[in-house]
Design an enzyme around this catalytic site. Structure first.
Site, PDB file in Angstrom:
ATOM      1  N   TYR A 192       1.162  -1.012   0.176  1.00 48.31           N
ATOM      2  CA  TYR A 192       0.555  -0.003  -0.307  1.00 48.31           C
ATOM      3  C   TYR A 192       0.971   1.073   0.262  1.00 48.31           C
ATOM      4  O   TYR A 192       1.698   0.892  -0.205  1.00 48.31           O
ATOM      5  CB  TYR A 192      -0.744   0.234   1.330  1.00 48.31           C
ATOM      6  CG  TYR A 192      -1.874  -1.404   1.078  1.00 48.31           C
ATOM      7  CD1 TYR A 192      -2.890  -1.626  -0.274  1.00 48.31           C
ATOM      8  CD2 TYR A 192      -1.986  -2.286   1.953  1.00 48.31           C
ATOM      9  CE1 TYR A 192      -4.152  -2.037  -0.219  1.00 48.31           C
ATOM     10  CE2 TYR A 192      -2.833  -3.615   1.816  1.00 48.31           C
ATOM     11  CZ  TYR A 192      -3.499  -3.597   0.051  1.00 48.31           C
ATOM     12  OH  TYR A 192      -3.967  -4.848   0.694  1.00 48.31           O
ATOM     13  N   GLY A 217      -3.718 -14.317  12.203  1.00 50.24           N
ATOM     14  CA  GLY A 217      -4.843 -13.767  11.723  1.00 50.24           C
ATOM     15  C   GLY A 217      -6.735 -14.973  10.825  1.00 50.24           C
ATOM     16  O   GLY A 217      -6.668 -15.069  11.802  1.00 50.24           O
ATOM     17  N   ARG A 218      -5.702 -15.439  10.617  1.00 52.89           N
ATOM     18  CA  ARG A 218      -7.318 -16.691  10.001  1.00 52.89           C
ATOM     19  C   ARG A 218      -7.829 -17.511  11.159  1.00 52.89           C
ATOM     20  O   ARG A 218      -8.993 -17.127  11.937  1.00 52.89           O
ATOM     21  CB  ARG A 218      -6.468 -17.261   8.702  1.00 52.89           C
ATOM     22  CG  ARG A 218      -6.499 -16.390   7.442  1.00 52.89           C
ATOM     23  CD  ARG A 218      -6.290 -17.690   6.262  1.00 52.89           C
ATOM     24  NE  ARG A 218      -5.545 -16.877   5.393  1.00 52.89           N
ATOM     25  CZ  ARG A 218      -5.641 -17.381   3.933  1.00 52.89           C
ATOM     26  NH1 ARG A 218      -5.783 -19.040   3.863  1.00 52.89           N
ATOM     27  NH2 ARG A 218      -5.585 -16.242   2.799  1.00 52.89           N
TER      28      ARG A 218
END
Length: 374
Positions: A186, A328-329
């Site tokens: 980003y 995370g997941r």
């Protein structure tokens, strides 16, 4: 095996009960119009408030900063109020939450940009990837990214101000702090990496010049809310969305040293083996070298992320790779993940088809451990 993962730790002015952090996870479920956090989002975060620290999903600092459908912002009064309901819900359950500040830069689409303009970037270069947009029927789909427009220095200065404003808005919303997202391909990462930054002004060329925008943003955010309430996330040697650097050890080593001088709450490092949402099976020894290099140069708290398991998290803490580990997941499918890990209980499997967009299914309907298993 050490129990360091479940031992308390201080993080700036916060006392954390253990070291299992909830990583930032884009879920694309903000209310429309306006990209406003809602009651379902508050339920989602409250369910996961047993994390040592929640780092929120990436949240755009301005309309220009949006690149994916249905992601929340922190630049309008409605968005601030929405995030306040989330912070309140987490705090009522004894949790702690930092808001992740996000500007996607070139990873966007005209449908998200003010007046339908082109996304912005350090340089006008093609982007090797797609972004999550809304099709003509109103459904989410993956769309091509146009060649962006290069930012001028006035545009850069405006973005720095937007970061500071977003940080102040986060404090109004009741957050415990903010994380500057400077990774994953980003905007700030685009400036850092030589692959995506071909500028010849004071924001391009050497490692120091390419790091300038991140450091200006960090200083502005620290001035706005205080360095003890600021973390920074980096993806050293990242390759997602066309990232890559001619000399990553020099570039990220310089950044780690510079950030070390600023008294931040933490540095959050994503393992180089993780590219976007995938993990490469081939292990490059240079990945370990750069992680330990940055650990040596940054003397504050370090959080690592990247497909960690209970066993590898223990190892990362015991060998000095990190102070805390972000998951995370596993947090998507296991709202009570710290408890499950402490009990070595089975983990629910996440449903990938519900990661981005949708409603309660695959979001707030994953079961916690039954009482008899606790």
């Amino acid at each position: 095996m050490s129990d360091k993962l479940f031992s308390p730790i201080t993080l700036a002015d916060l006392q954390l009960p253990h070291r299992i952090v909830m990583a930032p996870l884009t879920r694309s479920r903000a209310s429309q119009p306006g990209n406003v956090p809602n009651a379902m989002n508050a339920t989602y975060y409250k369910q996961r408030s047993s994390a040592a620290l929640i780092i929120s999903e990436a949240t755009q600092i301005s309309q220009q900063g949006q690149g994916y459908a249905w992601t929340p912002g922190i630049h309008t009064s409605e968005q601030i109020a929405g995030w306040k309901s989330i912070a309140d819900a987490v705090h009522e359950s004894g949790g702690r939450i930092f808001l992740q500040l996000w500007h996607v830069g070139r990873v966007s689409h005209p449908m998200f940009q003010p007046d339908g303009g082109l996304p912005v970037a350090p340089s006008a270069l093609p982007v090797p990837g797609k972004t999550f947009i809304v099709d003509s029927s109103g459904a989410g789909t993956w769309g091509d990214i146009p060649v962006p427009q290069a930012l001028g220095e006035e545009g850069i200065a405006s973005i720095v101000r937007d970061y500071a404003t977003a940080a102040r808005n986060s404090m109004i919303a009741g957050m415990d702090g903010v994380e500057i997202h400077a990774g994953n391909g980003y905007l700030l990462d685009q400036f850092i990496n030589s692959n995506s930054n071909h500028r010849s002004d004071r924001y391009g060329g050497s490692s120091e010049k390419r790091a300038r925008l991140l450091l200006e943003v960090t200083d502005a955010v620290c001035e706005a809310v205080g360095p003890a309430k600021v973390g920074v996330r980096l993806t050293p040697m990242g390759r997602f969305m066309g990232m890559g650097d001619d000399n990553p050890k020099a570039t990220f080593g310089y950044i780690a040293e510079a950030l070390n001088e600023r008294g931040l709450a933490y540095l959050h490092l994503v393992e180089p083996s993780v590219v976007g949402n995938t993990v490469e099976q081939h292990h490059d020894p240079e990945w370990d070298e750069i992680m330990f290099l940055l650990r040596q140069k940054f003397h504050g708290r370090v959080i690592v992320a990247g497909n960690y398991t209970l066993e590898t998290a223990h190892a990362a803490l015991n060998d000095g790779r990190a102070d805390l580990v972000a998951f995370g997941r596993p947090f998507i499918a296991n709202p009570d993940l710290p408890l499950r890990l402490s009990k070595k209980a089975p983990l629910n499997e996440p449903d990938g088809s519900t990661f981005f967009g949708g409603g309660a299914k695959g979001y707030i309907d994953y079961p916690a451990l039954p009482e008899e298993a606790i």
